[in-house]
Write a protein that holds these residues in place. Structure first.
Motif: not given
Lengths: 171, 91
Positions: A125, B85-90, A142
Motif C-alpha cells: 500500500i 512494488l516500491p517501498p510501502v507505507c500502509g 519500507n
C-alpha cells in the motif's frame, strides 16, 4: 477452533462500527480497536488528503498472513478484523481500522499493536499526500523483501518494543 | 518455437507516473528471472521516460505476484500478473 478473521480492502473511509461488529463476541472479555486517520499536517505542511494506492490481491493475502501469524502467537481464540481504505481520503477520515477480540486484555493490546506495525512494513500500500498549496508527494516507506512473511520476522520486531511501565496506584 | 513471452507488469506508488495507466506489457525471453525482468523494466522506463531520475528506487523495488513477493532467482511464468512494488507505507 480458530476464531474469526475478517479482511477488507474498501474504497470508502473505514467505519468504526463495522470494525467493531466483526469482532463482537459475547465470550470475549477484551476487545481492542485501533484506527489510523489522515493527519492534517506532515512536517508542518498542511495536508488536504491522501490517495491510497494498493495492489489488492497481494494486500489481502499479506493481511491474512499477518492475522494468522498473530493467531499462532497469541492463541487461536483471537477474533481479528482489519479494514484498509484505498483511493482518496480527506484529512481526518479513517484509513485503517483494526479490531482484536480475545479473552484477556493484555494479548488483545499486544496483538493489535503487532498487526498495525506489520501492516505498515509489509502490506503493498502506498500514500500520495496532497497539500493545501496544491502540491503533492508520494511518501517513502519500507522496502519489501521475499520471506518477510515468516514468523521469525514478527518476533524480531516484537522483541524490540519497549514495554511502558506505569506506576500502580493501589489506593 | 517462440522462446519469447509477454508478461504484464503493474506499476504502483510513484512508479505509476512512469507507466501508461499503471501497466506495462513486456516481451521477455523464456526462463527470465526476477532480477533480469527488473533490468528490462529499468531499460524500458528509461526509454519511454528519458527524464526518469529515480532509477535506484526502481532497481531496489520488489517484484510481486498476486500471492507473494518473488525471490530474485524466481523464473517469470506467462500466466503471472506481476507488479513492481516500491517501498510501502500502509496504515
Amino acid at each position: 477452533m480458530p476464531r474469526r478473521i475478517n479482511i477488507a480492502i474498501i474504497d470508502t473511509p473505514v467505519s468504526v462500527e463495522k470494525v467493531s461488529q466483526e469482532i463482537s463476541d459475547p465470550t470475549m472479555g477484551g476487545e481492542v480497536l485501533f484506527f489510523g486517520s489522515v493527519r492534517n499536517t506532515n512536517s508542518g505542511k498542511p495536508v488536504r488528503g491522501i490517495y491510497y494506492d494498493c495492489f489488492e490481491p497481494l494486500a489481502k493475502k499479506v493481511l491474512m498472513e499477518i492475522s494468522e501469524e498473530v493467531q499462532k502467537e497469541y492463541g487461536e481464540q483471537l477474533n481479528i478484523s482489519i479494514f484498509h481504505s484505498t483511493g482518496y481520503l480527506k484529512a481526518g477520515q479513517i484509513s485503517v481500522g483494526i479490531g482484536v477480540g480475545t479473552h484477556h486484555r493484555e494479548e488483545a493490546f499486544q496483538a493489535c499493536r503487532l498487526i498495525i506495525d506489520q501492516i505498515k512494513t509489509r502490506a503493498p500500500i502506498w500514500k500520495k499526500e496532497y497539500y493545501e498549496d496544491g502540491t503533492y508527494e508520494w511518501l517513502g516507506g519500507n522496502l519489501l523483501e521475499p520471506g518477510q512473511t515468516d514468523r521469525e520476522s514478527v518476533f524480531r520486531q516484537r522483541d524490540t518494543w519497549e514495554v511502558p511501565r506505569f506506576p500502580i496506584d493501589r489506593n | 518455437m517462440n522462446d519469447k513471452r509477454i508478461v504484464s507488469v503493474l506499476f504502483f506508488g510513484f512508479l505509476r507516473e512512469y507507466s501508461h495507466e499503471g501497466k506495462l506489457r513486456l516481451e521477455v525471453p523464456q526462463g527470465t528471472t526476477v532480477t533480469e525482468l527488473r533490468s528490462l523494466l529499468v531499460s524500458e522506463v528509461r526509454k519511454r521516460f528519458p527524464a526518469f531520475s529515480k532509477q535506484l528506487l526502481l532497481e531496489r523495488a520488489a517484484i510481486g505476484s498476486h500471492d507473494t513477493v518473488l525471490k530474485e532467482e524466481d523464473k517469470i511464468q506467462t500466466d503471472m500478473e506481476l507488479a513492481v512494488l516500491p517501498p510501502v507505507c500502509g496504515g
